[in-house]
Design an enzyme around this catalytic site. Structure first.
Site, PDB file in Angstrom:
ATOM      1  N   SER A   1       0.870  -1.174   0.000  1.00 28.55           N
ATOM      2  CA  SER A   1       0.000   0.000   0.000  1.00 28.55           C
ATOM      3  C   SER A   1       0.904   1.220   0.000  1.00 28.55           C
ATOM      4  O   SER A   1       2.080   1.129   0.385  1.00 28.55           O
ATOM      5  CB  SER A   1      -0.850  -0.001   1.278  1.00 28.55           C
ATOM      6  OG  SER A   1      -1.457   1.267   1.492  1.00 28.55           O
TER       7      SER A   1
ATOM      8  N   TYR B   1      -2.630  -1.114  10.378  1.00 24.46           N
ATOM      9  CA  TYR B   1      -2.507  -1.264   8.922  1.00 24.46           C
ATOM     10  C   TYR B   1      -1.168  -0.715   8.436  1.00 24.46           C
ATOM     11  O   TYR B   1      -0.450  -1.364   7.664  1.00 24.46           O
ATOM     12  CB  TYR B   1      -3.675  -0.530   8.264  1.00 24.46           C
ATOM     13  CG  TYR B   1      -3.798  -0.726   6.770  1.00 24.46           C
ATOM     14  CD1 TYR B   1      -4.517  -1.803   6.245  1.00 24.46           C
ATOM     15  CD2 TYR B   1      -3.233   0.180   5.875  1.00 24.46           C
ATOM     16  CE1 TYR B   1      -4.660  -1.974   4.868  1.00 24.46           C
ATOM     17  CE2 TYR B   1      -3.367   0.022   4.505  1.00 24.46           C
ATOM     18  CZ  TYR B   1      -4.089  -1.053   4.002  1.00 24.46           C
ATOM     19  OH  TYR B   1      -4.225  -1.214   2.642  1.00 24.46           O
TER      20      TYR B   1
HETATM   21  P1  NAD Z   1     -11.397  -6.218  -0.502  1.00 27.85           P
HETATM   22  O1  NAD Z   1     -12.041  -6.075   0.841  1.00 27.85           O
HETATM   23  O2  NAD Z   1     -12.169  -5.948  -1.738  1.00 27.85           O
HETATM   24  O3  NAD Z   1     -10.770  -7.678  -0.633  1.00 27.85           O
HETATM   25  C1  NAD Z   1     -10.132  -8.307   0.431  1.00 27.85           C
HETATM   26  C2  NAD Z   1     -10.057  -9.784   0.134  1.00 27.85           C
HETATM   27  O4  NAD Z   1      -9.403 -10.420   1.239  1.00 27.85           O
HETATM   28  C3  NAD Z   1     -11.425 -10.451   0.001  1.00 27.85           C
HETATM   29  O5  NAD Z   1     -11.354 -11.468  -0.976  1.00 27.85           O
HETATM   30  C4  NAD Z   1     -11.633 -11.068   1.391  1.00 27.85           C
HETATM   31  O6  NAD Z   1     -12.528 -12.177   1.396  1.00 27.85           O
HETATM   32  C5  NAD Z   1     -10.220 -11.482   1.692  1.00 27.85           C
HETATM   33  N1  NAD Z   1      -9.971 -11.722   3.099  1.00 27.85           N
HETATM   34  C6  NAD Z   1     -10.233 -10.908   4.154  1.00 27.85           C
HETATM   35  N2  NAD Z   1      -9.873 -11.524   5.296  1.00 27.85           N
HETATM   36  C7  NAD Z   1      -9.375 -12.743   4.949  1.00 27.85           C
HETATM   37  C8  NAD Z   1      -8.837 -13.821   5.678  1.00 27.85           C
HETATM   38  N3  NAD Z   1      -8.758 -13.804   7.012  1.00 27.85           N
HETATM   39  N4  NAD Z   1      -8.420 -14.905   5.001  1.00 27.85           N
HETATM   40  C9  NAD Z   1      -8.524 -14.961   3.636  1.00 27.85           C
HETATM   41  N5  NAD Z   1      -9.018 -13.951   2.894  1.00 27.85           N
HETATM   42  C10 NAD Z   1      -9.432 -12.854   3.558  1.00 27.85           C
HETATM   43  O7  NAD Z   1     -10.098  -5.297  -0.424  1.00 27.85           O
HETATM   44  P2  NAD Z   1      -9.085  -4.715  -1.513  1.00 27.85           P
HETATM   45  O8  NAD Z   1      -9.201  -3.257  -1.476  1.00 27.85           O
HETATM   46  O9  NAD Z   1      -9.203  -5.426  -2.809  1.00 27.85           O
HETATM   47  O10 NAD Z   1      -7.717  -5.076  -0.799  1.00 27.85           O
HETATM   48  C11 NAD Z   1      -6.823  -6.060  -1.254  1.00 27.85           C
HETATM   49  C12 NAD Z   1      -5.427  -5.711  -0.780  1.00 27.85           C
HETATM   50  O11 NAD Z   1      -5.064  -4.443  -1.343  1.00 27.85           O
HETATM   51  C13 NAD Z   1      -5.295  -5.563   0.732  1.00 27.85           C
HETATM   52  O12 NAD Z   1      -4.063  -6.125   1.158  1.00 27.85           O
HETATM   53  C14 NAD Z   1      -5.281  -4.059   0.933  1.00 27.85           C
HETATM   54  O13 NAD Z   1      -4.609  -3.683   2.100  1.00 27.85           O
HETATM   55  C15 NAD Z   1      -4.555  -3.624  -0.305  1.00 27.85           C
HETATM   56  N6  NAD Z   1      -4.757  -2.217  -0.656  1.00 27.85           N
HETATM   57  C16 NAD Z   1      -5.990  -1.752  -0.961  1.00 27.85           C
HETATM   58  C17 NAD Z   1      -6.117  -0.416  -1.290  1.00 27.85           C
HETATM   59  C18 NAD Z   1      -7.438   0.190  -1.662  1.00 27.85           C
HETATM   60  O14 NAD Z   1      -7.521   1.412  -1.759  1.00 27.85           O
HETATM   61  N7  NAD Z   1      -8.484  -0.596  -1.889  1.00 27.85           N
HETATM   62  C19 NAD Z   1      -5.016   0.429  -1.284  1.00 27.85           C
HETATM   63  C20 NAD Z   1      -3.783  -0.082  -0.961  1.00 27.85           C
HETATM   64  C21 NAD Z   1      -3.661  -1.417  -0.649  1.00 27.85           C
END
Ligand code: NAD
Length: 260
Positions: free
Chosen positions: A142, A155
């Site tokens: 991130s 986080y």
């Molecule tokens: P999201 O909530 O859409 O997806 C998260 C996924 O993780 C889902 O498939 C969920 O079922 C799964 N998950 C959650 N807890 C779990 C567990 N205990 N075991 C297995 N699977 C689990 O979120 P996203 O935005 O797509 O995030 C994905 C990654 O990207 C994360 O690591 C997040 O920190 C990172 N990220 C997101 C953003 C953003 O702005 N959306 C920015 C930077 C980084």
């Protein structure tokens, strides 16, 4: 590009992970999806992706906060495909609260899913990749792996930790044909971002529009959310042979956020 290769994408039932898994399947890799959600919806996603791409698509509901289930997820690649070429550590959760009110169990869970899970997947995956003499490990970090924001102590700590883990493992496997990199997205419009809006409204006493404009996109000079496809495009590139000399990097895709 990845015919005959096998990929695991943790946290791929939604958002960024689903987009990355879809991109790898479209490039010919067999894929194991992982994550939670409505079982019927997950099965539809799995079957549709398999039908569209012709590759094998499996789903594992392994909980990334549980080391035994993580070991079983890596074992599934070995038993189903006899190999593991691409590992994407993407599962992640968020919790927003001032540090003095941050629930200890939330801290533990965020660190477990966003950081410790990657240690467990990596340590199990590397022997398989070494055996093949080829591997790609891509961690979804991130912008918060590089800079901080208030009220996200767990986080930000986990994501800074992922940056350190990425660099360390990259050095350890540099001569084994394995690269280890992290993608550092800015704000991407996914359920993870959507869900943190109410807590941020509460923590900062703001309306939804104020949170979007003054908190989320305030840091992002482009004033536009990153798309999941942009992240998947970089993941595919990092897994390609053209990226064989890129290792140990933390690559921002953040509309200029961390340039400031
Ligand atoms: P999201 O909530 O859409 O997806 C998260 C996924 O993780 C889902 O498939 C969920 O079922 C799964 N998950 C959650 N807890 C779990 C567990 N205990 N075991 C297995 N699977 C689990 O979120 P996203 O935005 O797509 O995030 C994905 C990654 O990207 C994360 O690591 C997040 O920190 C990172 N990220 C997101 C953003 C953003 O702005 N959306 C920015 C930077 C980084």
């Amino acid at each position: 590009m990845f015919d005959g290769k096998a990929a695991i994408v943790t946290g791929s039932t939604s958002g960024i992970g689903l987009s990355i898994a879809t991109a790898f399947a479209r490039q010919g890799a067999d894929v194991i999806l992982n994550g939670f959600g409505d079982p019927d919806a997950i099965e539809r996603t799995r079957a549709d992706l398999a039908a569209e791409t012709g590759v094998t698509v499996l789903h594992s509901a392994a909980d990334m906060s549980k080391p035994a289930e993580i070991a079983a997820l890596i074992g599934l690649a070995e038993s189903a495909f006899g190999r593991l070429d691409i590992l994407v550590n993407n599962a992640g959760i968020q919790h927003v609260a001032p540090v003095e009110e941050f629930p200890a169990e939330k801290w533990d869970l965020v660190i477990a899913i966003n950081l410790t899970a990657a240690f467990h997947t990596i340590r199990a995956a590397i022997p398989l990749m070494k055996r093949q003499g080829w591997g790609r490990i891509i961690n979804t970090a991130s912008a918060h792996a590089l800079v901080a924001s208030p009220y996200k102590s767990a986080y930000v700590a986990a994501k800074h930790g992922i940056a350190g883990l990425t660099k360390t493992v990259a050095l350890e496997v540099a001569r084994d044909g394995i690269t280890v990199n992290a993608i550092a997205p800015g704000y991407v419009w996914t359920p993870l971002v959507e869900k943190q809006i109410p807590d941020t409204m509460k923590a900062r006493g703001m309306t939804e529009t104020e949170v979007k404009e003054q908190v989320l996109l305030a840091a992002q000079p482009t004033k536009a959310f990153v798309t999941v496809d942009e992240i998947a495009g970089l993941a595919v590139y990092l897994a390609s042979d053209a990226a064989r000399s890129i290792t140990g990097t933390i690559l921002p895709v953040d509309g200029g956020w961390t340039a400031q």
